[in-house]
Design a protein around this motif. Structure first.
Motif, short mmCIF file in Angstrom:
data_model
loop_
_atom_site.label_atom_id
_atom_site.label_comp_id
_atom_site.label_asym_id
_atom_site.label_seq_id
_atom_site.Cartn_x
_atom_site.Cartn_y
_atom_site.Cartn_z
N GLY A 213 -17.21 -17.09 -17.00
CA GLY A 213 -17.60 -15.90 -16.21
C GLY A 213 -17.37 -16.07 -14.72
O GLY A 213 -17.95 -15.36 -13.92
N THR A 214 -16.51 -17.02 -14.35
CA THR A 214 -16.31 -17.33 -12.93
C THR A 214 -15.53 -16.23 -12.21
O THR A 214 -15.97 -15.73 -11.17
CB THR A 214 -15.56 -18.67 -12.78
OG1 THR A 214 -16.25 -19.65 -13.54
CG2 THR A 214 -15.48 -19.10 -11.33
N HIS A 304 -5.51 -20.72 -21.04
CA HIS A 304 -6.20 -19.43 -21.12
C HIS A 304 -6.25 -18.71 -19.78
O HIS A 304 -5.98 -17.51 -19.71
CB HIS A 304 -7.63 -19.66 -21.66
CG HIS A 304 -8.44 -18.42 -21.83
ND1 HIS A 304 -8.13 -17.46 -22.78
CD2 HIS A 304 -9.55 -17.98 -21.19
CE1 HIS A 304 -9.02 -16.48 -22.71
NE2 HIS A 304 -9.90 -16.77 -21.75
N HIS A 309 -5.02 -14.13 -16.70
CA HIS A 309 -5.03 -13.67 -15.31
C HIS A 309 -4.31 -12.33 -15.18
O HIS A 309 -3.26 -12.11 -15.78
CB HIS A 309 -4.35 -14.73 -14.42
CG HIS A 309 -4.49 -14.43 -12.96
ND1 HIS A 309 -5.71 -14.46 -12.32
CD2 HIS A 309 -3.57 -14.07 -12.03
CE1 HIS A 309 -5.53 -14.14 -11.06
NE2 HIS A 309 -4.25 -13.89 -10.85
C1 HEM Z 1 -11.45 -16.80 -18.07
C2 HEM Z 1 -13.45 -18.66 -22.06
C3 HEM Z 1 -11.84 -14.86 -24.62
C4 HEM Z 1 -10.35 -12.82 -20.53
C5 HEM Z 1 -12.11 -17.64 -18.94
C6 HEM Z 1 -12.67 -18.92 -18.58
C7 HEM Z 1 -13.25 -19.42 -19.70
C8 HEM Z 1 -13.03 -18.48 -20.77
C9 HEM Z 1 -14.00 -20.74 -19.83
C10 HEM Z 1 -12.58 -19.59 -17.20
C11 HEM Z 1 -13.72 -19.27 -16.31
C12 HEM Z 1 -13.86 -17.82 -15.95
O1 HEM Z 1 -13.18 -17.29 -15.04
O2 HEM Z 1 -14.67 -17.17 -16.61
C13 HEM Z 1 -13.17 -17.79 -23.11
C14 HEM Z 1 -13.53 -18.02 -24.50
C15 HEM Z 1 -13.08 -16.96 -25.21
C16 HEM Z 1 -12.43 -16.07 -24.27
C17 HEM Z 1 -14.28 -19.24 -25.02
C18 HEM Z 1 -13.17 -16.66 -26.67
C19 HEM Z 1 -14.07 -17.19 -27.48
C20 HEM Z 1 -11.28 -13.99 -23.73
C21 HEM Z 1 -10.73 -12.70 -24.09
C22 HEM Z 1 -10.32 -12.13 -22.93
C23 HEM Z 1 -10.60 -13.05 -21.86
C24 HEM Z 1 -10.68 -12.13 -25.50
C25 HEM Z 1 -9.68 -10.78 -22.71
C26 HEM Z 1 -9.08 -10.06 -23.60
C27 HEM Z 1 -10.53 -13.72 -19.52
C28 HEM Z 1 -10.20 -13.44 -18.14
C29 HEM Z 1 -10.49 -14.61 -17.43
C30 HEM Z 1 -11.01 -15.55 -18.40
C31 HEM Z 1 -9.65 -12.15 -17.58
C32 HEM Z 1 -10.27 -14.84 -15.93
C33 HEM Z 1 -8.83 -15.23 -15.72
C34 HEM Z 1 -8.51 -15.50 -14.27
O3 HEM Z 1 -8.74 -16.64 -13.82
O4 HEM Z 1 -8.02 -14.58 -13.60
N1 HEM Z 1 -12.33 -17.40 -20.28
N2 HEM Z 1 -12.50 -16.61 -23.02
N3 HEM Z 1 -11.18 -14.17 -22.38
N4 HEM Z 1 -11.02 -14.97 -19.64
FE1 HEM Z 1 -11.70 -15.83 -21.34
#
Ligand code: HEM
Length: 394
Positions: A213-214, A304, A309
């Motif tokens: 959620g950063t 990821h 991004h």
């Molecule tokens: C970033 C975990 C699924 C969209 C991140 C980060 C983690 C994470 C650890 C890095 C910290 C942060 O900025 O929050 C996960 C896990 C997922 C999951 C464990 C599934 C179980 C998804 C899905 C989407 C998504 C399904 C969108 C369709 C994003 C976005 C970021 C992000 C937009 C920020 C990217 C950036 O740095 O610009 N996620 N995520 N995530 N995640 Fe996920």
């Protein structure tokens, strides 16, 4: 106004509202005035009335239940109006620390615990009342990684119930479902929890141990347009939004078998601090261009955060996920994952391109599987004297 939708209602709850409003006997339970603290350190009351519903902009409370309901067969506009009328009164009372009019355990409402209840409606509801349906109010397109189950998908209505006390959440859920009796029935329920594990101001850790959620748009400020329905959208949705609820299983056993460096590369961030693998602290921007001595990207091409991004400013949304940890099936050690919840003005324009990119390539897909999916329009807030969703009927 409250009574306008009650004609013919045979429900105890609606009858009770009518009795109270007509000056009849009110609840015998002493009320906690709205906006005041009830007992206990976690008893803060969130305001119910305003241009937007509560439960979106606030820092997410530790416990949440998401309930999808289906309207009864043959439901008409009057059923929708009655349900929203009952829920408006119930939610306003519960968020203020008062029992609902038919509450048998109003003491459970007295600890508000930052309770918020957020109501969403699915396509069928909007069609039934004959209001204009936004094109995006439909199931998301199918993605190759999806293993969706009807048990966790779809629905005519959504209740997002959040609080810092699971007892408060459970009580609110019980009262709201009881109030919906005869009008709508439960389709699915998903429970979740989240904590700023290292203290206030730090995002939660998910069950992979990652700081999650950063990176978020500034939806309370400059990026508000990403969150709230555009003026060009249907008038009934002004001040509203959309919510996507995806249930994503996380294979904790598989994740346990991976070494720490590979786990960090899968996401592009350090497990201990949440900082990008390119250096700095939690809130340092990841350097997506940085290369190592061999010319390879330091943040893996399939990491990821690289894939998720935004490749254009509109490809952003508010993430508000909760972990779940259900009882494992016999023979397995966990049944865990994320109730992945996002808010945005238009999910097709903002969310779908990102999800499509992740479905195409994302190292996290090795350990994650979407098993549920639903999209709802989030009603605008109810202003003084209004019922939730009132503009649907004008
Ligand atoms: C970033 C975990 C699924 C969209 C991140 C980060 C983690 C994470 C650890 C890095 C910290 C942060 O900025 O929050 C996960 C896990 C997922 C999951 C464990 C599934 C179980 C998804 C899905 C989407 C998504 C399904 C969108 C369709 C994003 C976005 C970021 C992000 C937009 C920020 C990217 C950036 O740095 O610009 N996620 N995520 N995530 N995640 Fe996920």
């Amino acid at each position: 106004v409250l009574l306008s939708g009650l004609a013919g209602a045979g429900l105890a709850a609606t009858a009770a509202i009518a009795t109270a409003a007509s000056g009849g006997p009110a609840s015998a339970v002493p009320a906690v005035p709205p906006g005041t603290r009830a007992t206990g350190p976690d008893a803060v009351a969130r305001p119910f009335r305003g241009p937007h519903q509560a439960g979106i902009l606030e820092a997410p409370a530790a416990y949440a239940t998401f309930v999808a309901l289906d309207l009864v067969d043959g439901a008409d506009s009057d059923v929708v109006r009655r349900l929203l009328t009952v829920w408006t009164d119930d939610i306003e009372r519960l968020m203020a620390g008062r029992g609902t009019l038919t509450d048998q355990e109003p003491e459970l409402a007295s600890v508000t615990a930052e309770l918020t209840v957020t109501v969403g409606v699915g396509r069928r509801v909007v069609e039934i009342v004959g209001a204009p349906v936004p094109a995006w109010l439909a199931p998301l397109p199918a993605f190759s990684i999806d293993r969706l189950h009807p048990r966790w998908s779809g629905g005519d209505l959504l209740l997002q119930i959040c609080a810092t006390s699971p007892t408060t959440v459970a009580h609110a859920q019980r009262r709201l479902l009881s109030g919906a009796g005869g009008l709508a029935s439960v389709r699915w329920v998903q429970r979740g929890f989240r904590e700023p594990h290292e203290g206030p101001g730090v995002p939660m850790r998910n069950l992979f141990g990652q700081v999650d959620g950063t990176v978020q748009p500034d939806v309370a400020g400059l990026d508000a347009d990403l969150l709230w329905s555009a003026d060009a959208g249907p008038a009934w949705l002004r001040g509203g939004s959309s919510v996507v609820v995806r249930r994503i299983e996380m294979d904790l056993d598989g994740w346990d078998r991976v070494d720490r460096l590979s786990r960090e590369n899968a996401i592009g961030r350090r497990l201990a601090t949440g900082a990008p693998v390119t250096g700095g602290g939690l809130h340092t921007a990841p350097d997506l261009e940085a290369v190592d001595g061999l010319g390879f990207h330091v943040i893996d091409d399939a990491a990821h955060i690289r894939r998720a991004h935004a490749s254009a400013p509109h490809e952003r949304f508010l993430r508000r996920p909760y972990s779940y940890d259900d009882a494992p099936d016999a023979g397995s050690t966990s049944s865990s994952g994320l109730v992945f919840v996002t808010y945005q003005a238009d999910p097709v324009r903002q969310f779908v391109p990102v999800q499509a990119r992740l479905a195409e390539l994302d190292l996290l897909n090795l350990w994650t599987t979407p098993v549920g999916s639903a999209v709802f329009a989030v009603l605008p807030g109810a202003r003084e004297g209004e019922v939730l969703g009132q503009a649907l009927f004008t």
